[in-house]
Design a protein around this motif. Structure first.
Motif, PDB file in Angstrom:
ATOM      1  N   LEU A 168      61.459  48.863  33.623  1.00 53.42           N
ATOM      2  CA  LEU A 168      61.747  48.394  32.121  1.00 53.42           C
ATOM      3  C   LEU A 168      63.234  48.340  32.220  1.00 53.42           C
ATOM      4  N   LEU A 169      63.802  47.507  31.334  1.00 55.09           N
ATOM      5  CA  LEU A 169      65.414  46.884  30.929  1.00 55.09           C
ATOM      6  C   LEU A 169      65.397  47.186  29.874  1.00 55.09           C
ATOM      7  N   MET A 170      66.291  47.813  29.903  1.00 54.67           N
ATOM      8  CA  MET A 170      66.959  47.796  28.086  1.00 54.67           C
ATOM      9  C   MET A 170      68.266  47.631  27.365  1.00 54.67           C
ATOM     10  N   GLY A 171      68.203  47.579  26.044  1.00 54.70           N
ATOM     11  CA  GLY A 171      69.308  46.776  25.850  1.00 54.70           C
ATOM     12  C   GLY A 171      69.143  46.576  24.126  1.00 54.70           C
ATOM     13  N   SER A 172      70.372  45.357  23.607  1.00 56.77           N
ATOM     14  CA  SER A 172      70.526  45.193  22.494  1.00 56.77           C
ATOM     15  C   SER A 172      70.658  43.575  22.902  1.00 56.77           C
ATOM     16  N   ASN A 173      70.400  43.356  21.314  1.00 63.04           N
ATOM     17  CA  ASN A 173      70.425  42.106  20.894  1.00 63.04           C
ATOM     18  C   ASN A 173      69.913  41.402  22.410  1.00 63.04           C
ATOM     19  N   GLY A 174      69.132  41.730  23.008  1.00 64.01           N
ATOM     20  CA  GLY A 174      68.260  40.577  24.358  1.00 64.01           C
ATOM     21  C   GLY A 174      69.335  40.375  25.436  1.00 64.01           C
ATOM     22  N   LYS A 175      70.769  41.651  25.700  1.00 70.75           N
ATOM     23  CA  LYS A 175      71.459  41.719  26.421  1.00 70.75           C
ATOM     24  C   LYS A 175      71.131  43.515  27.108  1.00 70.75           C
ATOM     25  N   ALA A 176      70.807  43.068  28.449  1.00 65.95           N
ATOM     26  CA  ALA A 176      70.557  44.369  28.997  1.00 65.95           C
ATOM     27  C   ALA A 176      71.526  45.271  29.071  1.00 65.95           C
ATOM     28  N   GLU A 177      71.321  46.028  28.821  1.00 60.88           N
ATOM     29  CA  GLU A 177      72.200  47.131  29.093  1.00 60.88           C
ATOM     30  C   GLU A 177      72.234  48.535  29.872  1.00 60.88           C
ATOM     31  N   HIS A 178      70.866  48.872  30.191  1.00 61.68           N
ATOM     32  CA  HIS A 178      70.222  49.565  31.203  1.00 61.68           C
ATOM     33  C   HIS A 178      69.133  49.507  32.299  1.00 61.68           C
ATOM     34  N   LEU A 179      68.378  49.855  33.326  1.00 55.42           N
ATOM     35  CA  LEU A 179      67.785  49.759  33.959  1.00 55.42           C
ATOM     36  C   LEU A 179      67.207  51.175  34.313  1.00 55.42           C
ATOM     37  N   LEU A 180      65.570  51.437  33.737  1.00 54.04           N
ATOM     38  CA  LEU A 180      65.032  52.306  33.751  1.00 54.04           C
ATOM     39  C   LEU A 180      64.240  52.306  34.805  1.00 54.04           C
ATOM     40  N   ASN A 181      63.979  53.054  35.956  1.00 54.64           N
ATOM     41  CA  ASN A 181      63.308  52.193  37.347  1.00 54.64           C
ATOM     42  C   ASN A 181      63.147  54.048  37.145  1.00 54.64           C
ATOM     43  N   ARG A 182      61.761  54.661  37.714  1.00 56.32           N
ATOM     44  CA  ARG A 182      61.915  55.908  38.089  1.00 56.32           C
ATOM     45  C   ARG A 182      60.976  56.151  39.196  1.00 56.32           C
ATOM     46  N   THR A 183      61.342  56.474  40.262  1.00 56.74           N
ATOM     47  CA  THR A 183      60.287  57.152  41.501  1.00 56.74           C
ATOM     48  C   THR A 183      59.118  57.734  41.005  1.00 56.74           C
ATOM     49  N   MET A 184      57.941  58.106  41.448  1.00 52.91           N
ATOM     50  CA  MET A 184      56.757  58.263  41.335  1.00 52.91           C
ATOM     51  C   MET A 184      57.234  60.328  41.106  1.00 52.91           C
ATOM     52  N   HIS A 185      58.458  60.628  41.698  1.00 51.12           N
ATOM     53  CA  HIS A 185      58.687  61.896  41.812  1.00 51.12           C
ATOM     54  C   HIS A 185      59.753  62.204  40.985  1.00 51.12           C
ATOM     55  N   ARG A 186      59.998  61.564  40.076  1.00 49.71           N
ATOM     56  CA  ARG A 186      60.887  61.284  39.240  1.00 49.71           C
ATOM     57  C   ARG A 186      60.322  61.323  37.655  1.00 49.71           C
ATOM     58  N   ALA A 187      58.955  60.192  37.569  1.00 48.29           N
ATOM     59  CA  ALA A 187      58.445  60.655  36.645  1.00 48.29           C
ATOM     60  C   ALA A 187      57.596  61.454  36.171  1.00 48.29           C
ATOM     61  N   TYR A 188      56.974  62.421  37.558  1.00 49.98           N
ATOM     62  CA  TYR A 188      56.170  63.543  36.924  1.00 49.98           C
ATOM     63  C   TYR A 188      57.071  64.522  36.534  1.00 49.98           C
ATOM     64  N   ASN A 189      57.992  64.337  37.521  1.00 49.72           N
ATOM     65  CA  ASN A 189      59.130  65.418  36.810  1.00 49.72           C
ATOM     66  C   ASN A 189      59.331  65.253  35.794  1.00 49.72           C
ATOM     67  N   THR A 190      59.636  64.190  34.428  1.00 50.06           N
ATOM     68  CA  THR A 190      60.119  63.647  33.202  1.00 50.06           C
ATOM     69  C   THR A 190      58.818  64.427  32.448  1.00 50.06           C
ATOM     70  N   PHE A 191      57.864  64.483  33.199  1.00 51.77           N
ATOM     71  CA  PHE A 191      56.903  64.482  32.121  1.00 51.77           C
ATOM     72  C   PHE A 191      56.756  66.290  31.465  1.00 51.77           C
ATOM     73  N   LEU A 192      57.696  66.080  32.027  1.00 52.70           N
ATOM     74  CA  LEU A 192      57.767  68.164  32.085  1.00 52.70           C
ATOM     75  C   LEU A 192      58.854  68.542  30.842  1.00 52.70           C
ATOM     76  N   SER A 193      58.922  67.062  30.344  1.00 48.59           N
ATOM     77  CA  SER A 193      60.307  67.530  28.940  1.00 48.59           C
ATOM     78  C   SER A 193      59.519  66.024  27.973  1.00 48.59           C
ATOM     79  N   ASP A 194      59.760  65.042  28.695  1.00 46.47           N
ATOM     80  CA  ASP A 194      59.484  63.959  27.710  1.00 46.47           C
ATOM     81  C   ASP A 194      58.385  62.796  28.325  1.00 46.47           C
ATOM     82  N   MET A 195      58.811  62.023  27.507  1.00 45.32           N
ATOM     83  CA  MET A 195      57.843  61.199  28.435  1.00 45.32           C
ATOM     84  C   MET A 195      58.470  60.634  29.748  1.00 45.32           C
TER      85      MET A 195
END
Length: 248
Positions: free
Chosen positions: A117-144
């Motif tokens: 997922l690209l994230m940003g302001s006014n349609g301009k990308a500022e950050h790419l959220l690109n999680r591995t499966m390891h990171r996705a499951y690990n993140t679920f322990l504290s957040d979405m």
């Protein structure tokens, strides 16, 4: 296979045309766009009504975004659904076609498949959220753990489980945490969509968000924390975060 794109909107005149263009320009033909408007008082409906032949459009009062999503799901006829806000959009005319190449062969036990997922302001990308499966499951322990605007979920699962409308901000986290197992999530090596930052879910100091997040962690994550942690560890060795090239 058919894909349902679901949008809940209330007074989204500023960005809705941008989302509309990204949906209508998709090269994959078998899609439906379901828009649940909460009774907008700006020009949102003026932009949507002329295209009513291409949109499953309903405008009525609702109790919030998760109530709106549930209402939209009652009209969904796709195999997979993706939820885009009025200020989000697909980054490519081939976004769904790219994802379809992977989703068409997805095993039946996979309930959610997430991309980047690209994230940003006014349609301009500022950050790419690109999680591995390891990171996705690990993140679920504290957040979405998965970026919902870049996540496809099987429609039968959504229509069976539904979203809890008592949540105002973290209902997608509660839903994902509720259905999550160590075996029902897959990663799509594709940048799927763009999300406009600045909403309530982007404010980590928001008291309602913090309270709802804790509610999910205690009620949904804690009982399965061991399974989530073990799955995260199992994916360390194959933590590939490469992405497919975007089609021209």
């Amino acid at each position: 296979m058919k894909y349902s794109i679901i949008t809940a909107v209330y007074n989204g005149e500023k960005y809705i045309s941008r989302l509309m263009a990204s949906v209508f320009n998709q090269s994959y033909p078998n899609i439906e766009w379901i828009v649940q408007d909460g009774g907008s008082t700006d020009g949102t409906m003026d932009k949507l009504r002329p295209h009513a032949d291409r949109i499953k459009l309903v405008s009525e009062r609702d109790s919030g975004v998760y109530d709106a999503w549930n209402r939209a799901l009652a009209r969904a006829t796709g195999d997979w659904a993706i939820f885009l806000g009025a200020d989000d959009f697909f980054i490519s005319p081939h976004s769904i076609a790219q994802c379809h190449r992977h989703l068409r062969g997805m095993p039946p036990h996979i309930a959610m498949a997430y991309g980047a997922l690209l994230m940003g302001s006014n349609g301009k990308a500022e950050h790419l959220l690109n999680r591995t499966m390891h990171r996705a499951y690990n993140t679920f322990l504290s957040d979405m753990g998965v970026p919902f605007p870049a996540t496809f979920t099987r429609v039968p699962v959504l229509q069976r489980e539904r979203f809890d409308p008592s949540y105002k901000i973290a209902g997608d986290f509660e839903f994902a945490a509720r259905i999550l197992t160590g075996e029902n999530v897959a990663r799509l090596p594709i940048i799927v969509a763009y999300m406009e930052m600045g909403g309530l879910s982007s404010d980590s100091s928001n008291c309602t968000l913090l309270e709802e997040r804790l509610r999910v962690l205690y009620s949904r994550i804690a009982p399965k924390a061991r399974e989530i942690m073990e799955t995260s560890i199992n994916h360390v060795v194959d933590s590939d975060d490469s992405l497919e090239a975007m089609p021209e």
